[in-house]
Design a protein around this motif. Structure first.
Motif, PDB file in Angstrom:
ATOM      1  N   HIS A  25      15.723 -33.902 -15.684  1.00  0.00           N
ATOM      2  CA  HIS A  25      14.788 -34.937 -15.629  1.00  0.00           C
ATOM      3  C   HIS A  25      13.279 -34.626 -16.182  1.00  0.00           C
ATOM      4  O   HIS A  25      12.895 -35.189 -17.109  1.00  0.00           O
ATOM      5  N   ARG A  26      12.917 -33.303 -15.934  1.00  0.00           N
ATOM      6  CA  ARG A  26      11.752 -32.678 -16.615  1.00  0.00           C
ATOM      7  C   ARG A  26      11.612 -32.812 -18.105  1.00  0.00           C
ATOM      8  O   ARG A  26      10.945 -33.216 -18.784  1.00  0.00           O
ATOM      9  N   VAL A  29      12.034 -36.208 -19.766  1.00  0.00           N
ATOM     10  CA  VAL A  29      10.552 -37.055 -19.521  1.00  0.00           C
ATOM     11  C   VAL A  29       9.723 -36.450 -20.641  1.00  0.00           C
ATOM     12  O   VAL A  29       8.710 -37.030 -21.483  1.00  0.00           O
ATOM     13  N   ASP A  33       9.432 -38.942 -23.892  1.00  0.00           N
ATOM     14  CA  ASP A  33       8.092 -39.311 -23.347  1.00  0.00           C
ATOM     15  C   ASP A  33       8.611 -40.683 -22.396  1.00  0.00           C
ATOM     16  O   ASP A  33       8.002 -41.772 -22.929  1.00  0.00           O
ATOM     17  N   GLU A  36       8.139 -41.310 -15.720  1.00  0.00           N
ATOM     18  CA  GLU A  36       8.573 -40.487 -14.512  1.00  0.00           C
ATOM     19  C   GLU A  36       9.780 -41.238 -13.724  1.00  0.00           C
ATOM     20  O   GLU A  36      10.649 -40.416 -13.530  1.00  0.00           O
ATOM     21  N   ASP A  38      11.648 -43.561 -14.582  1.00  0.00           N
ATOM     22  CA  ASP A  38      12.905 -43.898 -15.632  1.00  0.00           C
ATOM     23  C   ASP A  38      14.036 -42.773 -15.425  1.00  0.00           C
ATOM     24  O   ASP A  38      13.922 -41.887 -16.269  1.00  0.00           O
ATOM     25  N   ARG A  39      14.753 -42.690 -14.410  1.00  0.00           N
ATOM     26  CA  ARG A  39      15.480 -41.750 -13.994  1.00  0.00           C
ATOM     27  C   ARG A  39      17.070 -42.382 -13.410  1.00  0.00           C
ATOM     28  O   ARG A  39      17.030 -43.149 -12.496  1.00  0.00           O
TER      29      ARG A  39
END
Length: 129
Positions: A25-26, A29, A33, A36, A38-39
């Motif tokens: 996820h990092r 992101v 762009d 946070e 939006d997972r």
């Protein structure tokens, strides 16, 4: 969005899976762009005997830590995808001990009309997003 699916061999602990999801996820992101929260992530575990992941003749050695990452997304630039590949292997290597040679990534691109995040609405088309 994007929707990220992980195929791994059975045997990882809950904390190993959580660490893998957080690391990926990092990378998402940073590379795309996105917000946070939006997972969207799904993990599927497989018996070792049910998986064959070779190297297309590239000489890449795989271990039991191999992970196949499938990303379903709206269109992304080539630069963003290349940045994601690098960010992802760096995150997985440094935070999960997964070697870059054990990370396989595939993208499936779709359009705004191909997404509904709930309530039977196409939020990208209705202007909700």
């Amino acid at each position: 969005m994007p929707l990220v699916r992980f195929d791994v061999l059975k045997g990882k602990s809950e904390s190993q899976i959580a660490s893998m999801l957080d690391a990926a996820h990092r990378a998402i992101v940073r590379s795309f762009d996105v917000p946070e929260r939006d997972r969207y992530q799904i993990v599927q575990e497989h018996e070792k005997s049910h998986v064959r992941l070779e190297d297309t003749g590239l000489g890449i050695q795989r271990t039991d830590d191999v992970v196949v990452v499938n990303v379903v997304s709206r269109p992304r630039s080539e630069e963003a995808k290349i940045r994601f590949y690098q960010d992802l292997v760096e995150e997985l290597s440094s935070n999960c001990g997964i070697a870059p040679s054990d990370v396989i990534v595939s993208f499936t691109i779709n359009s705004d009309a191909d997404w509904s995040f709930g309530h039977g609405r196409a939020q990208f088309l209705t202007g909700d997003l």
